[in-house]
Design a protein around this motif. Structure first.
Motif, PDB file in Angstrom:
ATOM      1  N   ARG A  30      42.173 -34.288   3.195  1.00  0.00           N
ATOM      2  CA  ARG A  30      43.298 -35.170   3.549  1.00  0.00           C
ATOM      3  C   ARG A  30      43.379 -36.435   2.720  1.00  0.00           C
ATOM      4  O   ARG A  30      44.438 -37.040   2.603  1.00  0.00           O
ATOM      5  CB  ARG A  30      43.302 -35.518   5.036  1.00  0.00           C
ATOM      6  N   ILE A  31      42.308 -36.913   2.110  1.00  0.00           N
ATOM      7  CA  ILE A  31      42.361 -38.178   1.382  1.00  0.00           C
ATOM      8  C   ILE A  31      43.106 -38.005   0.057  1.00  0.00           C
ATOM      9  O   ILE A  31      42.948 -37.006  -0.644  1.00  0.00           O
ATOM     10  CB  ILE A  31      40.947 -38.743   1.126  1.00  0.00           C
ATOM     11  N   LYS A  32      43.955 -38.976  -0.266  1.00  0.00           N
ATOM     12  CA  LYS A  32      44.687 -38.931  -1.534  1.00  0.00           C
ATOM     13  C   LYS A  32      43.723 -39.080  -2.710  1.00  0.00           C
ATOM     14  O   LYS A  32      42.758 -39.854  -2.643  1.00  0.00           O
ATOM     15  CB  LYS A  32      45.707 -40.073  -1.597  1.00  0.00           C
TER      16      LYS A  32
ATOM     17  N   LEU B 107      47.139 -49.764   2.651  1.00  0.00           N
ATOM     18  CA  LEU B 107      48.283 -50.667   2.524  1.00  0.00           C
ATOM     19  C   LEU B 107      48.855 -50.646   1.108  1.00  0.00           C
ATOM     20  O   LEU B 107      50.070 -50.631   0.910  1.00  0.00           O
ATOM     21  CB  LEU B 107      47.854 -52.098   2.887  1.00  0.00           C
ATOM     22  N   VAL B 108      47.984 -50.619   0.120  1.00  0.00           N
ATOM     23  CA  VAL B 108      48.426 -50.627  -1.273  1.00  0.00           C
ATOM     24  C   VAL B 108      49.163 -49.340  -1.636  1.00  0.00           C
ATOM     25  O   VAL B 108      50.191 -49.363  -2.333  1.00  0.00           O
ATOM     26  CB  VAL B 108      47.223 -50.835  -2.220  1.00  0.00           C
ATOM     27  N   LEU B 109      48.681 -48.209  -1.152  1.00  0.00           N
ATOM     28  CA  LEU B 109      49.227 -46.908  -1.533  1.00  0.00           C
ATOM     29  C   LEU B 109      50.224 -46.349  -0.529  1.00  0.00           C
ATOM     30  O   LEU B 109      50.723 -45.231  -0.701  1.00  0.00           O
ATOM     31  CB  LEU B 109      48.093 -45.901  -1.732  1.00  0.00           C
ATOM     32  N   GLY B 110      50.508 -47.105   0.518  1.00  0.00           N
ATOM     33  CA  GLY B 110      51.397 -46.569   1.540  1.00  0.00           C
ATOM     34  C   GLY B 110      50.747 -45.446   2.320  1.00  0.00           C
ATOM     35  O   GLY B 110      51.402 -44.475   2.705  1.00  0.00           O
ATOM     36  N   GLY B 111      49.468 -45.589   2.566  1.00  0.00           N
ATOM     37  CA  GLY B 111      48.699 -44.577   3.285  1.00  0.00           C
ATOM     38  C   GLY B 111      47.639 -43.970   2.389  1.00  0.00           C
ATOM     39  O   GLY B 111      47.884 -43.722   1.201  1.00  0.00           O
ATOM     40  N   ALA B 112      46.454 -43.743   2.948  1.00  0.00           N
ATOM     41  CA  ALA B 112      45.346 -43.193   2.168  1.00  0.00           C
ATOM     42  C   ALA B 112      45.257 -41.678   2.266  1.00  0.00           C
ATOM     43  O   ALA B 112      44.392 -41.074   1.629  1.00  0.00           O
ATOM     44  CB  ALA B 112      44.021 -43.812   2.628  1.00  0.00           C
ATOM     45  N   ARG B 113      46.133 -41.061   3.051  1.00  0.00           N
ATOM     46  CA  ARG B 113      46.095 -39.607   3.216  1.00  0.00           C
ATOM     47  C   ARG B 113      47.425 -39.005   2.779  1.00  0.00           C
ATOM     48  O   ARG B 113      48.470 -39.643   2.795  1.00  0.00           O
ATOM     49  CB  ARG B 113      45.795 -39.207   4.659  1.00  0.00           C
ATOM     50  N   TYR B 114      47.361 -37.738   2.376  1.00  0.00           N
ATOM     51  CA  TYR B 114      48.562 -37.013   1.990  1.00  0.00           C
ATOM     52  C   TYR B 114      49.394 -36.672   3.219  1.00  0.00           C
ATOM     53  O   TYR B 114      48.877 -36.572   4.337  1.00  0.00           O
ATOM     54  CB  TYR B 114      48.194 -35.722   1.264  1.00  0.00           C
ATOM     55  N   LYS B 115      50.672 -36.448   2.997  1.00  0.00           N
ATOM     56  CA  LYS B 115      51.547 -35.994   4.078  1.00  0.00           C
ATOM     57  C   LYS B 115      51.224 -34.555   4.431  1.00  0.00           C
ATOM     58  O   LYS B 115      50.665 -33.804   3.628  1.00  0.00           O
ATOM     59  CB  LYS B 115      53.012 -36.129   3.654  1.00  0.00           C
ATOM     60  N   ASP B 116      51.618 -34.168   5.630  1.00  0.00           N
ATOM     61  CA  ASP B 116      51.232 -32.859   6.148  1.00  0.00           C
ATOM     62  C   ASP B 116      51.736 -31.698   5.291  1.00  0.00           C
ATOM     63  O   ASP B 116      51.049 -30.682   5.157  1.00  0.00           O
ATOM     64  CB  ASP B 116      51.748 -32.682   7.581  1.00  0.00           C
TER      65      ASP B 116
END
Length: 534
Positions: A172-174, A471-480
Motif C-alpha cells: 500500500r505505501i507509495k 501531507l507533502v504527497l497528498g497521502g502516503a498510500r496508493y488509491k484502492d
C-alpha cells in the motif's frame, strides 16, 4: 650498494596503523551483510508476498539501499559514528564526560544531550576515505583500518534497517513516499540510535550494550514498521485475506542468504578478526538452528493445524538470528542456545496470541516485523543482561608496539591466552557481567533503559515523518484502484508475466496505460516478414 638499496625507502601499500587481516575481514563481513539485503532480503520478501507485489518489493529494496548509501557518505556516517558529537561530549573519538567515574561529571540531562548525536559531515575527500578511522565507537582499541572500511561496514547495517521494516508496509505505501521516508528515517532515527549505543554516545557511556544491532537495527525496525503501518492504514481486505506466497523455493534461497550473511553481521562487529569474532559466528548459527527447530516443533505440536510449516521455520530462523544479535560475542554457547530458544518461544506466542489483542489486532503489519524483529530484538537485548558471560572476552590484554600492532611476548599458546585474559595495569579484559554469573542486575537495568528510549524515539519520529510525507504527497498510500492491480499499475512490469494477454478490466488496462480494445495478434497470426534473400 647492497646496503644502500637496503636502506632506501620502499613503496608500501600499508600505512603503519593498518592491519591487512583486520581490514580484509571488515570489508568481507560488510559484503556478507550487503548480500543479506541484495539479494537476500529482497528475494525473501518478494517471494512471500502475492505475485502482484513482487516487482514493487524489489524496486523499493534497490532504491532504499541506494538512497541510504548516498545519504550515508554525505552526512549520516558522521552523525552516527563521527569522532565528535554536536554537544561536545565526544571529541576526536574520546569521551570527555564519564559521570560514573567522576571524570567531568555532569547532570543526567546535560550528559544525555551532549552525547546524543554526532556532528554531520561528508567523508568523500582523500582523508575521509584513506585516513585511519576514528570514532568513539571504539575507545579502548584504535582502529586498524581506514574510515572508508568502517563507513562501508556501518553503511550496510544502516541500509538493511529500513529494508526490514518495509515488510510492515508492503502492499500500500507509495513508491515516492518510500523514497522520502528512507533517507529521512535513517537520518533522524537510525543515526541517533546508532550514536547513542554504538558511536560512543550516552547509553554506551552508561554501560548499555548492543553487540550487533538487536536494538539499533531490529527493535527499531520492528517498532518503526508497526507505527508506519498504523499511520498508512491496512492493505486491501482481499490482499489481507489472500496473502499467499508466490514462490517458496525462492523464499528459501533468500532466507539461506540471510542466515549465512549473518556471519558478517555478527562476526564483523568486534571490528577485528579475533577470538570474539569466532565465538560470535558459532553462537549466531547455534541460536539460529535452535530457533528453526523450536518454531517448527511448536507449529507441529501446539498450532491449530498441527503441521511443521516451512515459513514457520523461516520465522524461527529470524527469531534466532535477531535474538542472538545483541549478545553474540558476550554469551557462551549455552547462552546462545537459551537465547535462541527463548526468543523463538516468546515470538511464537506473541505471533499466535498477542496478535489478537489491541493494538496489534488493529494494525496490518504485513509480514509481522514487529514480532520477528521488534519483540525478538528486545528479548535478546534483555537476555544479555541475564546470560552475559564475563569469561567471553572481546578485548583482552597484551603488549602493543608504538604503532598499535600486537607484539607476541608469550612462549606458548597457553601462556599467551593467560596473558590475554589477565588484567595488567590499566587494562582490564572486557566481558559482560550478566545476572546469572555475577548476581548483579545492573547490566539488565542498563539494557532496559536503552530499550525504552529506542522504542519511544523510533515510534515518535516515525509517526511524525510518515504524517509529514503524507501531507507533502497528498497521502502516503496508493488509491484502492491502483492497489487492486499492483506492480503493473505502479511500475509497468510484472514478476511473472503471462505469455498471452490476460483478460483485465477496463480500469486495470487504463491504470497500466494499455488500451482495453482487442489484444494485438500473436506473432504467428501476423504476416511473415519478406524473404531475406528476395
Amino acid at each position: 650498494m647492497i646496503h644502500l638499496v637496503g636502506a632506501a625507502t620502499a613503496y608500501t601499500p600499508y600505512p603503519s596503523w593498518l592491519n591487512p587481516a583486520d581490514n580484509a575481514w571488515q570489508i568481507t563481513a560488510a559484503t556478507f551483510v550487503g548480500l543479506m539485503s541484495l539479494p537476500g532480503l529482497a528475494v525473501l520478501y518478494a517471494s512471500i508476498v502475492p505475485k502482484k507485489w513482487a516487482v514493487n518489493v524489489l524496486a523499493m529494496m534497490f532504491a532504499g539501499f541506494s538512497l541510504v548509501l548516498v545519504a550515508w557518505v554525505l552526512w549520516e556516517y558522521k552523525l552516527g559514528f563521527g569522532g565528535t558529537s554536536i554537544g561536545g561530549g565526544v571529541r576526536d573519538g574520546i569521551w570527555t564526560q564519564q559521570p560514573a567515574s567522576g571524570v567531568n561529571p555532569t547532570g543526567t540531562w546535560q550528559h544525555f544531550f551532549e552525547n546524543l548525536w554526532g556532528k554531520p559531515g561528508q567523508i568523500l575527500n582523500s582523508a575521509g576515505e584513506q585516513g585511519q578511522a576514528i570514532s568513539a565507537a571504539n575507545t579502548d582499541v584504535p582502529f586498524h583500518f581506514p574510515t572508508s572500511t568502517l563507513a562501508y561496514f556501518q553503511f550496510v547495517f544502516a541500509a538493511i534497517t529500513p529494508l526490514l521494516f518495509l515488510g510492515s508496509v508492503l502492499g500500500r505505501i507509495k513508491f515516492s513516499a518510500w523514497c522520502l521516508l528512507v533517507p529521512l528515517w535513517s537520518t533522524f532515527v537510525y543515526t541517533i540510535d546508532a550514536f547513542l549505543l554504538w558511536g560512543g554516545g550516552y547509553f554506551a557511556q552508561e554501560g548499555a550494550l548492543d553487540y550487533s544491532g538487536g536494538y539499533v537495527i531490529h527493535m527499531s525496525a520492528g517498532v518503526s514498521g508497526f507505527v508506519a503501518a498504523w499511520v498508512i492504514g491496512p492493505r486491501l481486505l482481499r490482499d489481507r485475506q489472500h496473502a499467499l506466497p508466490n514462490n517458496l523455493v525462492m523464499a528459501a534461497v533468500g532466507a539461506g542468504i540471510l542466515w549465512l550473511g549473518w556471519n558478517g553481521f555478527n562476526g564483523g562487529d568486534p571490528y577485528y578478526a579475533g577470538a570474539s569474532m569466532a565465538g560470535a559466528v558459532i553462537n549466531t548459527n547455534l541460536a539460529t538452528a535452535v530457533g528453526v527447530l523450536v518454531w517448527i516443533g511448536m507449529d507441529a505440536w501446539l498450532s491449530k493445524e498441527r503441521k511443521p510449516t516451512f515459513l514457520g521455520g523461516v520465522n524461527g530462523m529470524i527469531c534466532g538470528l535477531v535474538g542472538i544479535t545483541p549478545c553474540a560475542g558476550w554469551v557462551s554457547g549455552w547462552g546462545a542456545i537459551i537465547v535462541g530458544a527463548t526468543c523463538t518461544v516468546v515470538v511464537w506466542v506473541a505471533w499466535n496470541y498477542l496478535s489478537k489483542v489491541r493494538p496489534f489486532s488493529k494494525v496490518d503489519d504485513a509480514l509481522g516485523v514487529i514480532y520477528t524483529h521488534g519483540i525478538a530484538g528486545l528479548t535478546g537485548g534483555l537476555l544479555l543482561g541475564i546470560f552475559g558471560d564475563p569469561n567471553m572476552i572481546e578485548y583482552g590484554c597484551g603488549h602493543l608496539n608504538p604503532v598499535g600492532q600486537v607484539v607476541n611476548t608469550a612462549g606458548s599458546a597457553v601462556a599467551s591466552q593467560a596473558q590475554y585474559v589477565t588484567a595488567k595495569g590499566s587494562c582490564v579484559p572486557f566481558g559482560v557481567p550478566g545476572l546469572v554469573y555475577t548476581g548483579s542486575a545492573h547490566q539488565l537495568w542498563e539494557q532496559f533503559r536503552a530499550a525504552i528510549f529506542v522504542i519511544l524515539w523510533s515510534a515518535a519520529v516515525t509517526f511524525i515523518l510518515v504524517k509529514l510525507i503524507g501531507l507533502v504527497l497528498g497521502g502516503a498510500r496508493y488509491k484502492d484502484d491502483i492497489l487492486e492491480v499492483g506492480d503493473l499499475a505502479i511500475h509497468g512490469e510484472e514478476a511473472f508475466p503471462e505469455e498471452t494477454f490476460a483478460t483485465r478490466t477496463d480500469g486495470a488496462f487504463a491504470l497500466a496505460g494499455i488500451g482495453s480494445s482487442d489484444p494485438p495478434p500473436i506473432a504467428s497470426e501476423t504476416s511473415p516478414p519478406p524473404d531475406a534473400g528476395s
